[in-house]
Design a protein around this motif. Sequence first.
Motif, PDB file in Angstrom:
ATOM      1  N   GLN A   1       0.846  -1.259   0.156  1.00 34.50           N
ATOM      2  CA  GLN A   1      -0.010   0.061   0.075  1.00 34.50           C
ATOM      3  C   GLN A   1       0.940   1.269   0.151  1.00 34.50           C
ATOM      4  O   GLN A   1       2.097   1.335   0.512  1.00 34.50           O
ATOM      5  CB  GLN A   1      -1.036   0.060   1.177  1.00 34.50           C
ATOM      6  CG  GLN A   1      -1.937  -1.158   1.335  1.00 34.50           C
ATOM      7  CD  GLN A   1      -2.797  -1.391   0.079  1.00 34.50           C
ATOM      8  OE1 GLN A   1      -3.357  -0.165  -0.300  1.00 34.50           O
ATOM      9  NE2 GLN A   1      -3.210  -2.311  -0.181  1.00 34.50           N
ATOM     10  N   PRO A   2       0.572   2.310  -0.671  1.00 38.03           N
ATOM     11  CA  PRO A   2       1.179   3.424  -0.405  1.00 38.03           C
ATOM     12  C   PRO A   2       1.201   4.157   0.844  1.00 38.03           C
ATOM     13  O   PRO A   2       0.327   4.095   1.680  1.00 38.03           O
ATOM     14  CB  PRO A   2       0.474   4.527  -1.401  1.00 38.03           C
ATOM     15  CG  PRO A   2      -0.861   3.934  -1.393  1.00 38.03           C
ATOM     16  CD  PRO A   2      -0.925   2.432  -1.441  1.00 38.03           C
ATOM     17  N   PHE A   3       2.583   4.483   1.228  1.00 38.93           N
ATOM     18  CA  PHE A   3       2.873   4.960   2.458  1.00 38.93           C
ATOM     19  C   PHE A   3       2.615   4.026   3.704  1.00 38.93           C
ATOM     20  O   PHE A   3       2.474   4.393   4.710  1.00 38.93           O
ATOM     21  CB  PHE A   3       2.133   6.368   3.002  1.00 38.93           C
ATOM     22  CG  PHE A   3       1.992   7.239   1.960  1.00 38.93           C
ATOM     23  CD1 PHE A   3       3.340   7.699   1.527  1.00 38.93           C
ATOM     24  CD2 PHE A   3       0.921   7.318   0.923  1.00 38.93           C
ATOM     25  CE1 PHE A   3       3.179   8.897   0.349  1.00 38.93           C
ATOM     26  CE2 PHE A   3       0.967   8.558  -0.205  1.00 38.93           C
ATOM     27  CZ  PHE A   3       2.230   8.933  -0.216  1.00 38.93           C
TER      28      PHE A   3
ATOM     29  N   GLY B   1       7.945   3.939   3.010  1.00 37.90           N
ATOM     30  CA  GLY B   1       6.991   2.566   2.775  1.00 37.90           C
ATOM     31  C   GLY B   1       6.603   2.730   1.135  1.00 37.90           C
ATOM     32  O   GLY B   1       5.792   2.050   1.166  1.00 37.90           O
ATOM     33  N   MET B   2       7.193   3.505   0.288  1.00 37.78           N
ATOM     34  CA  MET B   2       7.107   3.400  -0.917  1.00 37.78           C
ATOM     35  C   MET B   2       7.506   2.184  -2.010  1.00 37.78           C
ATOM     36  O   MET B   2       6.765   2.128  -3.061  1.00 37.78           O
ATOM     37  CB  MET B   2       6.948   4.705  -1.545  1.00 37.78           C
ATOM     38  CG  MET B   2       6.189   6.014  -0.933  1.00 37.78           C
ATOM     39  SD  MET B   2       4.427   5.725  -1.448  1.00 37.78           S
ATOM     40  CE  MET B   2       4.659   6.116  -3.135  1.00 37.78           C
ATOM     41  N   GLY B   3       8.463   1.698  -1.356  1.00 37.50           N
ATOM     42  CA  GLY B   3       9.427   1.011  -2.294  1.00 37.50           C
ATOM     43  C   GLY B   3       8.629  -0.236  -3.004  1.00 37.50           C
ATOM     44  O   GLY B   3       8.449  -0.525  -4.155  1.00 37.50           O
TER      45      GLY B   3
ATOM     46  N   GLN C   1       5.492  -2.650  -7.442  1.00 36.04           N
ATOM     47  CA  GLN C   1       4.225  -3.578  -7.768  1.00 36.04           C
ATOM     48  C   GLN C   1       3.594  -2.743  -9.011  1.00 36.04           C
ATOM     49  O   GLN C   1       3.339  -3.616 -10.046  1.00 36.04           O
ATOM     50  CB  GLN C   1       3.350  -3.435  -6.597  1.00 36.04           C
ATOM     51  CG  GLN C   1       1.785  -4.150  -7.126  1.00 36.04           C
ATOM     52  CD  GLN C   1       1.112  -4.476  -6.012  1.00 36.04           C
ATOM     53  OE1 GLN C   1       0.737  -5.379  -5.372  1.00 36.04           O
ATOM     54  NE2 GLN C   1       0.396  -3.253  -5.515  1.00 36.04           N
ATOM     55  N   LEU C   2       3.610  -1.600  -8.846  1.00 33.72           N
ATOM     56  CA  LEU C   2       3.076  -0.851 -10.229  1.00 33.72           C
ATOM     57  C   LEU C   2       4.030  -0.808 -11.339  1.00 33.72           C
ATOM     58  O   LEU C   2       3.667  -0.669 -12.519  1.00 33.72           O
ATOM     59  CB  LEU C   2       2.750   0.677  -9.813  1.00 33.72           C
ATOM     60  CG  LEU C   2       1.922   1.294  -8.619  1.00 33.72           C
ATOM     61  CD1 LEU C   2       1.802   2.741  -8.345  1.00 33.72           C
ATOM     62  CD2 LEU C   2       0.608   0.745  -9.285  1.00 33.72           C
TER      63      LEU C   2
ATOM     64  N   GLY D   1       3.627  -5.427 -17.755  1.00 32.09           N
ATOM     65  CA  GLY D   1       2.852  -6.611 -18.141  1.00 32.09           C
ATOM     66  C   GLY D   1       2.996  -7.688 -16.788  1.00 32.09           C
ATOM     67  O   GLY D   1       2.272  -8.763 -17.154  1.00 32.09           O
ATOM     68  N   GLY D   2       3.598  -7.625 -15.949  1.00 33.08           N
ATOM     69  CA  GLY D   2       3.864  -8.548 -14.906  1.00 33.08           C
ATOM     70  C   GLY D   2       3.089  -8.269 -13.520  1.00 33.08           C
ATOM     71  O   GLY D   2       1.923  -7.740 -13.407  1.00 33.08           O
ATOM     72  N   GLY D   3       4.039  -8.469 -12.390  1.00 38.67           N
ATOM     73  CA  GLY D   3       3.198  -8.240 -11.086  1.00 38.67           C
ATOM     74  C   GLY D   3       4.320  -8.812 -10.034  1.00 38.67           C
ATOM     75  O   GLY D   3       5.573  -8.960 -10.287  1.00 38.67           O
ATOM     76  N   LEU D   4       3.767  -8.662  -8.803  1.00 39.02           N
ATOM     77  CA  LEU D   4       4.869  -8.472  -7.737  1.00 39.02           C
ATOM     78  C   LEU D   4       4.176  -9.501  -6.640  1.00 39.02           C
ATOM     79  O   LEU D   4       3.009  -9.374  -6.394  1.00 39.02           O
ATOM     80  CB  LEU D   4       5.166  -7.240  -6.987  1.00 39.02           C
ATOM     81  CG  LEU D   4       6.084  -7.155  -5.681  1.00 39.02           C
ATOM     82  CD1 LEU D   4       7.453  -7.712  -6.174  1.00 39.02           C
ATOM     83  CD2 LEU D   4       6.064  -6.172  -5.150  1.00 39.02           C
TER      84      LEU D   4
END
Length: 376
Positions: A320-322, A336-338, A343-344, A350-353
């Motif tokens: 989640q952001p922040f 907490g943005m890494g 993910q974005l 075209g993938g994901g985390l």
Amino acid sequence: MGGLKNLGLKQAFFLLSALGLLLAALLLLLVFAVCIKLQGASDGYSITVNEGAVQVQPPSLAEGRAAANDWLGLVQLAACLLLPACGLGLASLLFYRLKLRQPIALLQSSMQRIRQQDLDFTIPKLSDDELGQLCEAFETMRAELLRTNQELWRQAEERKRLNAAFSHDLRNPLTVLKGSLKLLRQNSAEPPDSAMLTRLEAYTLRIEQYVEAMSSVQRLEQLPLRKQLCCSESLKAELTETASLLAPGLQIQLTVADFADVQLDLGLFLTVAENLISNAARFAQAELRLDLQRQGDWLRLTVFDDGPGFPPELLRDGPQPFGKMQEPAVSSAHFGMGLYISQLLCVKHGGGLRLANRQPQGAEAVAEFQIDFFNS
């Protein structure tokens, strides 16, 4: 009454007024009938004939009945004036109670809530008349205000995330540049290494391109893709240098499988890699493992650390952001943005985390990129 509520205001007012005047006319006829009967009754007692003799009432009685008749005439006159007015007054009262009171109270209450910045309510349509249409228009305005406020809030949040991502993602390339400059200072007596200069040039170009891209977008998802051909050896060299500069003091194990050239946004890939390595380095106790593999049309980067693992809420809800994790005080400035940015960017490619914990301890992050492979 239900049919009356669906009539227009003008039709309802005329109908109620007509009913009020009709009721007044009926009462007026009743008053006139009673007065005429009383007047006839009082006139019958003025003169009487008994056994051929005519008897005249005393003057006092005749005058009293004349006064009573005058009063009855005044009653008739007053009824002619008051009963129609009362009928119209009753019609107006019914018109207000049936047609005006509830919509006006609803609109006043709605305006008060809007004035207090409360838009989380709905305004029902009470009827099909003009006030019902006004309530419907007011509800449309409230919904539009709510949508506009939500859009403004979303834009503010996106701008906040964009600024935080901008600050966050500049930190890792700057760390690499600082580490390279430190090495140059330590070897100042020797001529600069060409590989070191190439790395400095590459990271400077990345920062320049990133600043240019971030200045022209409103959301992270709008970042453009700049694909280029990359080979496994170049990616291995980039990961080796990045890990050594972002995770000093840790035992680093890197595995990269040989594969053909791939079409990949190198800057985006390195941003994700730097975020995952930097995040793992903050929590690792002694070991950091990196693994880069090709699986079909996917490129998978796995980063493993031997730290305490991801918290359950992060595994449940995703990045989640922040969303700040518990970490040492020295890292308290971390936004907490890494993981969220990674993910974005993976989705952008075209993938994901995927995040997971390993037993007995340790955290694993798997970044997937959809890529086009070319034959060697």
